[in-house]
Design an enzyme around this catalytic site. Structure first.
Site, PDB file in Angstrom:
ATOM      1  N   THR A  77       0.810  -1.196   0.000  1.00  0.00           N
ATOM      2  CA  THR A  77       0.000   0.000   0.000  1.00  0.00           C
ATOM      3  C   THR A  77       0.856   1.265   0.000  1.00  0.00           C
ATOM      4  OG1 THR A  77      -1.627  -1.232   1.232  1.00  0.00           O
ATOM      5  CG2 THR A  77      -1.709   1.154   1.472  1.00  0.00           C
TER       6      THR A  77
ATOM      7  N   ARG B 263     -12.546  -9.110  -1.909  1.00  0.00           N
ATOM      8  CA  ARG B 263     -11.904  -8.839  -0.615  1.00  0.00           C
ATOM      9  C   ARG B 263     -11.541  -7.347  -0.530  1.00  0.00           C
ATOM     10  NH1 ARG B 263      -6.833  -6.438   1.131  1.00  0.00           N
ATOM     11  NH2 ARG B 263      -6.287  -7.318   3.143  1.00  0.00           N
ATOM     12  N   VAL B 264     -11.896  -6.734   0.582  1.00  0.00           N
ATOM     13  CA  VAL B 264     -11.537  -5.338   0.829  1.00  0.00           C
ATOM     14  C   VAL B 264     -10.731  -5.294   2.112  1.00  0.00           C
ATOM     15  CG1 VAL B 264     -12.428  -3.030   1.329  1.00  0.00           C
ATOM     16  CG2 VAL B 264     -13.585  -4.472  -0.365  1.00  0.00           C
TER      17      VAL B 264
ATOM     18  N   ASP C 127      -8.083  -2.851   4.830  1.00  0.00           N
ATOM     19  CA  ASP C 127      -8.255  -1.691   5.699  1.00  0.00           C
ATOM     20  C   ASP C 127      -8.217  -0.359   4.956  1.00  0.00           C
ATOM     21  OD1 ASP C 127      -5.433  -2.391   5.246  1.00  0.00           O
ATOM     22  OD2 ASP C 127      -5.058  -0.544   6.361  1.00  0.00           O
TER      23      ASP C 127
ATOM     24  N   THR D 199      -0.360   1.229   6.652  1.00  0.00           N
ATOM     25  CA  THR D 199       0.057   0.155   5.754  1.00  0.00           C
ATOM     26  C   THR D 199       0.295  -1.104   6.577  1.00  0.00           C
ATOM     27  OG1 THR D 199       1.773  -0.613   4.234  1.00  0.00           O
ATOM     28  CG2 THR D 199       2.456   0.971   5.900  1.00  0.00           C
ATOM     29  N   GLY D 200       0.037  -2.237   5.970  1.00  0.00           N
ATOM     30  CA  GLY D 200       0.198  -3.504   6.670  1.00  0.00           C
ATOM     31  C   GLY D 200      -0.914  -4.453   6.273  1.00  0.00           C
TER      32      GLY D 200
END
Ligand code: GLY
Length: 246
Positions: free
Chosen positions: A159, A187-188, A190, A210-211
């Site tokens: 991201t 799929r969504v 964060d 991010t992660g």
């Protein structure tokens, strides 16, 4: 006059090879410079984060826009969120296909849709209704990401995001992603979720996360950091507090 911009190219594996690392770092530097130039001219924090993220979305070793991971069906579905700290206005899109700059579409959602968050077919329809530039899936996939090959989550990149403070004291945040490699269609993560992928309000802070989305969304990480900053902690201390409170 205080102004600031911070950009990131994600927590993924873009630094696995020296060439990719150099390309990612160069893109981050270019993104920060583009945002800073806008801020120096008196431009808004929202303009600065959009411009910075556009550059990161064009970088093929980062997982947003061009260079996004394909999903399990070989399509590219991207998520993005932009937030204006002046009024907490926000725009988000999820599972959007065939756009080079999802963050700019998210901004158009914020400004022109009458809504805050559009997904999938509805986001596609909105893009077409406003004449937003479309591209082919091939333009988004880079050569060494084969759509029928299993890709480790940290294979190439992650991201991207930016936060900014303009000379008027306004903050903004923006986050854009292709999501995780080989994710299930629909799929969504964060990134487009307000408070998880990003948050911005002038009274506390601006955050872009991010992660691994499935973990980050559980703790609404960006809003949580803002809340800690609201209690008087620095951004770094706020983030440390979030981690130690998990
Ligand atoms: N943080 C990006 C994602 O999990 O989709």
């Amino acid at each position: 006059m205080t102004l600031a911009i911070i950009v990131h190219g994600g927590a993924g594996g873009w630094n696995q090879s020296t060439a990719r690392k150099q390309e990612a770092i160069a893109a981050c530097a270019q993104a920060a410079e583009a945002g800073q130039a806008i801020l120096r001219q008196g431009g808004s924090a929202v303009d600065a984060v959009e411009a910075a993220v556009n550059i990161l979305e064009d970088c093929p070793v980062l997982d947003a826009g061009r260079g996004s991971y394909p999903n399990a069906e070989g399509n590219v579905e991207m998520d993005a969120l932009i937030m204006d700290g002046r009024d907490l206005n926000l725009g988000a899109i999820a599972a959007i296909q065939r756009v080079r700059h999802p963050i700019s579409l998210a901004r158009r959602v914020m400004l022109e849709s009458g809504h805050s968050f559009l997904v999938g077919a509805g986001a596609d329809a909105f893009a077409d209704d406003i004449g937003f530039e479309r591209c082919s899936v091939e333009e988004l996939l880079i050569d060494d990401l084969h759509i029928d090959e299993m890709i480790p989550t940290s294979a190439i990149g992650d991201t991207v995001g930016a936060v900014a403070l303009d000379i008027h004291g306004n903050v903004a945040a923006a986050t854009s992603t292709g999501g995780t490699a080989n994710k299930r269609a629909g799929r969504v993560g964060d990134s487009p979720l307000v408070g998880s992928g990003a948050y911005a309000d002038n009274w506390t802070a601006a955050v872009s996360a991010t992660g691994y989305g499935e973990a980050l969304m559980r703790i609404v990480i960006s809003k949580r950091v803002c809340d800690f900053v609201g209690t008087g902690l620095s951004a770094r201390s706020g983030f440390t507090s979030v981690r130690s409170n998990l």
